[in-house]
Design a protein around this motif. Structure first.
Motif, PDB file in Angstrom:
ATOM      1  N   PRO A 154     -13.914  32.675 -14.624  1.00 15.58           N
ATOM      2  CA  PRO A 154     -14.029  32.646 -16.087  1.00 15.58           C
ATOM      3  C   PRO A 154     -14.237  34.054 -16.663  1.00 15.58           C
ATOM      4  CG  PRO A 154     -15.391  30.936 -15.095  1.00 15.58           C
ATOM      5  CD  PRO A 154     -14.919  31.811 -13.972  1.00 15.58           C
ATOM      6  N   ASP A 155     -13.661  34.291 -17.797  1.00 12.28           N
ATOM      7  CA  ASP A 155     -13.868  35.530 -18.537  1.00 12.28           C
ATOM      8  C   ASP A 155     -15.115  35.336 -19.399  1.00 12.28           C
ATOM      9  OD1 ASP A 155     -13.756  37.379 -20.807  1.00 12.28           O
ATOM     10  OD2 ASP A 155     -11.793  37.958 -20.021  1.00 12.28           O
ATOM     11  N   LEU A 158     -14.630  34.960 -23.144  1.00 15.84           N
ATOM     12  CA  LEU A 158     -13.896  33.799 -23.641  1.00 15.84           C
ATOM     13  C   LEU A 158     -14.457  32.474 -23.172  1.00 15.84           C
ATOM     14  CD1 LEU A 158     -10.266  35.154 -23.088  1.00 15.84           C
ATOM     15  CD2 LEU A 158     -11.490  35.011 -25.248  1.00 15.84           C
ATOM     16  N   GLY A 159     -15.221  32.520 -22.099  1.00 15.62           N
ATOM     17  CA  GLY A 159     -15.754  31.278 -21.562  1.00 15.62           C
ATOM     18  C   GLY A 159     -14.716  30.442 -20.845  1.00 15.62           C
ATOM     19  N   VAL A 160     -13.578  31.056 -20.500  1.00 23.12           N
ATOM     20  CA  VAL A 160     -12.497  30.371 -19.803  1.00 23.12           C
ATOM     21  C   VAL A 160     -11.830  31.376 -18.879  1.00 23.12           C
ATOM     22  CG1 VAL A 160     -10.794  30.895 -21.589  1.00 23.12           C
ATOM     23  CG2 VAL A 160     -10.469  28.905 -20.131  1.00 23.12           C
ATOM     24  N   SER A 161     -11.246  30.901 -17.793  1.00 20.11           N
ATOM     25  CA  SER A 161     -10.599  31.817 -16.856  1.00 20.11           C
ATOM     26  C   SER A 161      -9.212  32.200 -17.379  1.00 20.11           C
ATOM     27  CB  SER A 161     -10.471  31.173 -15.481  1.00 20.11           C
ATOM     28  OG  SER A 161      -9.504  30.133 -15.516  1.00 20.11           O
ATOM     29  N   GLU A 164      -6.719  29.508 -16.501  1.00 19.38           N
ATOM     30  CA  GLU A 164      -6.747  28.319 -17.345  1.00 19.38           C
ATOM     31  C   GLU A 164      -6.080  28.599 -18.687  1.00 19.38           C
ATOM     32  OE1 GLU A 164     -10.025  25.206 -19.292  1.00 19.38           O
ATOM     33  OE2 GLU A 164     -10.624  26.682 -17.766  1.00 19.38           O
ATOM     34  N   LEU A 165      -6.358  29.784 -19.237  1.00 17.40           N
ATOM     35  CA  LEU A 165      -5.726  30.139 -20.512  1.00 17.40           C
ATOM     36  C   LEU A 165      -4.221  30.273 -20.359  1.00 17.40           C
ATOM     37  CD1 LEU A 165      -6.202  30.979 -23.493  1.00 17.40           C
ATOM     38  CD2 LEU A 165      -6.273  33.334 -22.695  1.00 17.40           C
ATOM     39  N   GLU A 167      -2.375  28.789 -18.164  1.00 13.71           N
ATOM     40  CA  GLU A 167      -1.810  27.455 -17.969  1.00 13.71           C
ATOM     41  C   GLU A 167      -1.464  26.840 -19.328  1.00 13.71           C
ATOM     42  OE1 GLU A 167      -0.657  23.691 -16.514  1.00 13.71           O
ATOM     43  OE2 GLU A 167      -0.966  25.558 -15.402  1.00 13.71           O
ATOM     44  N   ARG A 168      -2.347  27.021 -20.306  1.00 17.38           N
ATOM     45  CA  ARG A 168      -2.077  26.506 -21.653  1.00 17.38           C
ATOM     46  C   ARG A 168      -0.883  27.225 -22.270  1.00 17.38           C
ATOM     47  NH1 ARG A 168      -8.229  26.989 -23.998  1.00 17.38           N
ATOM     48  NH2 ARG A 168      -9.272  25.692 -22.419  1.00 17.38           N
TER      49      ARG A 168
END
Length: 323
Positions: A154-155, A158-161, A164-165, A167-168
């Protein structure tokens, strides 16, 4: 679907060549049949000349043309019957002598009235794919996109890897390409260099073009160079018209060009005209929001950040990870 003048010209030339080849092949086949069955040639000549000759003769004698036509019908019916027997004996179909037109809709002109015929549209699609292939590496496909190259941690900001970002973002790009239609939303690809912006925009270009829409893909530098050539090189409007008229315009590497009053004016015109005409645009840039505001006019930034849907790219430089 507005194809560039270059694509249109090549497509029309191909259509004319293919029609000429079709007609030449038909004529050669007809000549061969007439050589083998000279009586067929005699009958066809007689049938073509009979009605015109009868009408002309009737007018010369001051007679009713209708009577002359009726008088020759019996003879023509006999010739037609003989012709059918000859074709049947030779195991030939009528189309061997009179093949169908090159295109049943337009005859090979490429247009039905003022509307482009599907035969020319198919060639335009093919020529556009060739043009895109000359600009791209030829290896871009959604199947080749590797999410495993993006960090799974996770970054903190951003609170997300990044994975994962991405992938979106990846799924958004695939969905955009699959469902593209004229007037689809415009996209802004932002993120550092080497994160896949060019790759995914090229994947979209190929998929949208394969679905029959007109696509122009170029770097920002090439776009500005073409507008400059038109400004200083006389009447070369076909160089720039494609950027305004295509169904999807993809501008790669915005921000790498030398920023001048002229480039600002061109960029505003392209973005604004396409938004007003509800034409889709994808812009990729290494610049974040703050740098975009520093580099471009408020009117340009307002359109890029307000009218475009943002697709954020995060991670480490993929080009370096592949080596």
């Amino acid at each position: 679907m507005a194809y560039s003048e270059v694509v249109l010209q090549r497509a029309r030339q191909r259509l004319a060549q293919e029609k000429a080849q079709y007609d030449a092949k038909a004529e050669a086949r007809r000549a061969q049949i007439y050589q083998e069955y000279p009586r067929l040639l005699e009958i066809d000549r007689a049938l073509r000349q009979s009605v015109a000759a009868a009408v002309a003769a009737a007018f010369r004698r001051g007679e009713n043309p209708a009577q002359a036509i009726e008088a020759i019908k019996a003879k023509n019916l006999a010739l037609q019957q003989e012709r059918e027997w000859l074709l049947e004996a030779a195991d030939l179909d009528e189309s061997a002598l009179e093949p169908p037109p090159f295109c049943p809709h337009c005859g090979g002109s490429g247009y039905v009235g003022a509307v482009m015929c599907e035969c020319l549209r198919d060639i335009c699609r093919d020529e556009q794919k060739k043009e895109l292939s000359s600009l791209l590496s030829g290896k871009e496909s959604f199947d080749g996109f590797r999410l495993d190259l993006y960090p799974a941690e996770p970054d903190p900001a951003l609170g997300v890897s990044p994975r994962e970002l991405m992938e979106r973002t990846f799924q958004r790009c695939k969905r955009y390409a699959r469902t593209f239609h004229p007037g689809a939303p415009s996209l802004l690809f932002t993120g550092g260099p080497g994160l896949g912006k060019t790759y995914l925009s090229a994947c979209i270009a190929r998929a949208v073009a394969d679905n029959g829409f007109s696509v122009v893909y170029d770097t920002a530098g090439k776009l500005f160079a073409d507008f400059e050539a038109v400004k200083f090189g006389g009447d070369q409007r076909d160089l720039t018209r494609k950027y305004l008229d295509c169904d999807l315009l993809i501008i790669d590497d915005l921000g790498t060009e030398m920023t001048t009053q002229f480039t600002q004016s061109v960029l505003y015109r392209v973005l604004n005209d396409r938004l007003l005409e509800n034409r889709s645009t994808i812009v990729s840039t290494n610049l974040g929001d703050a740098l975009l505001r520093q580099r471009y006019t408020p009117a340009i930034v307002s359109r890029l950040l307000g009218a475009f849907e943002a697709c954020v790219f995060l991670g480490r430089d993929i080009r370096q990870l592949r080596h």
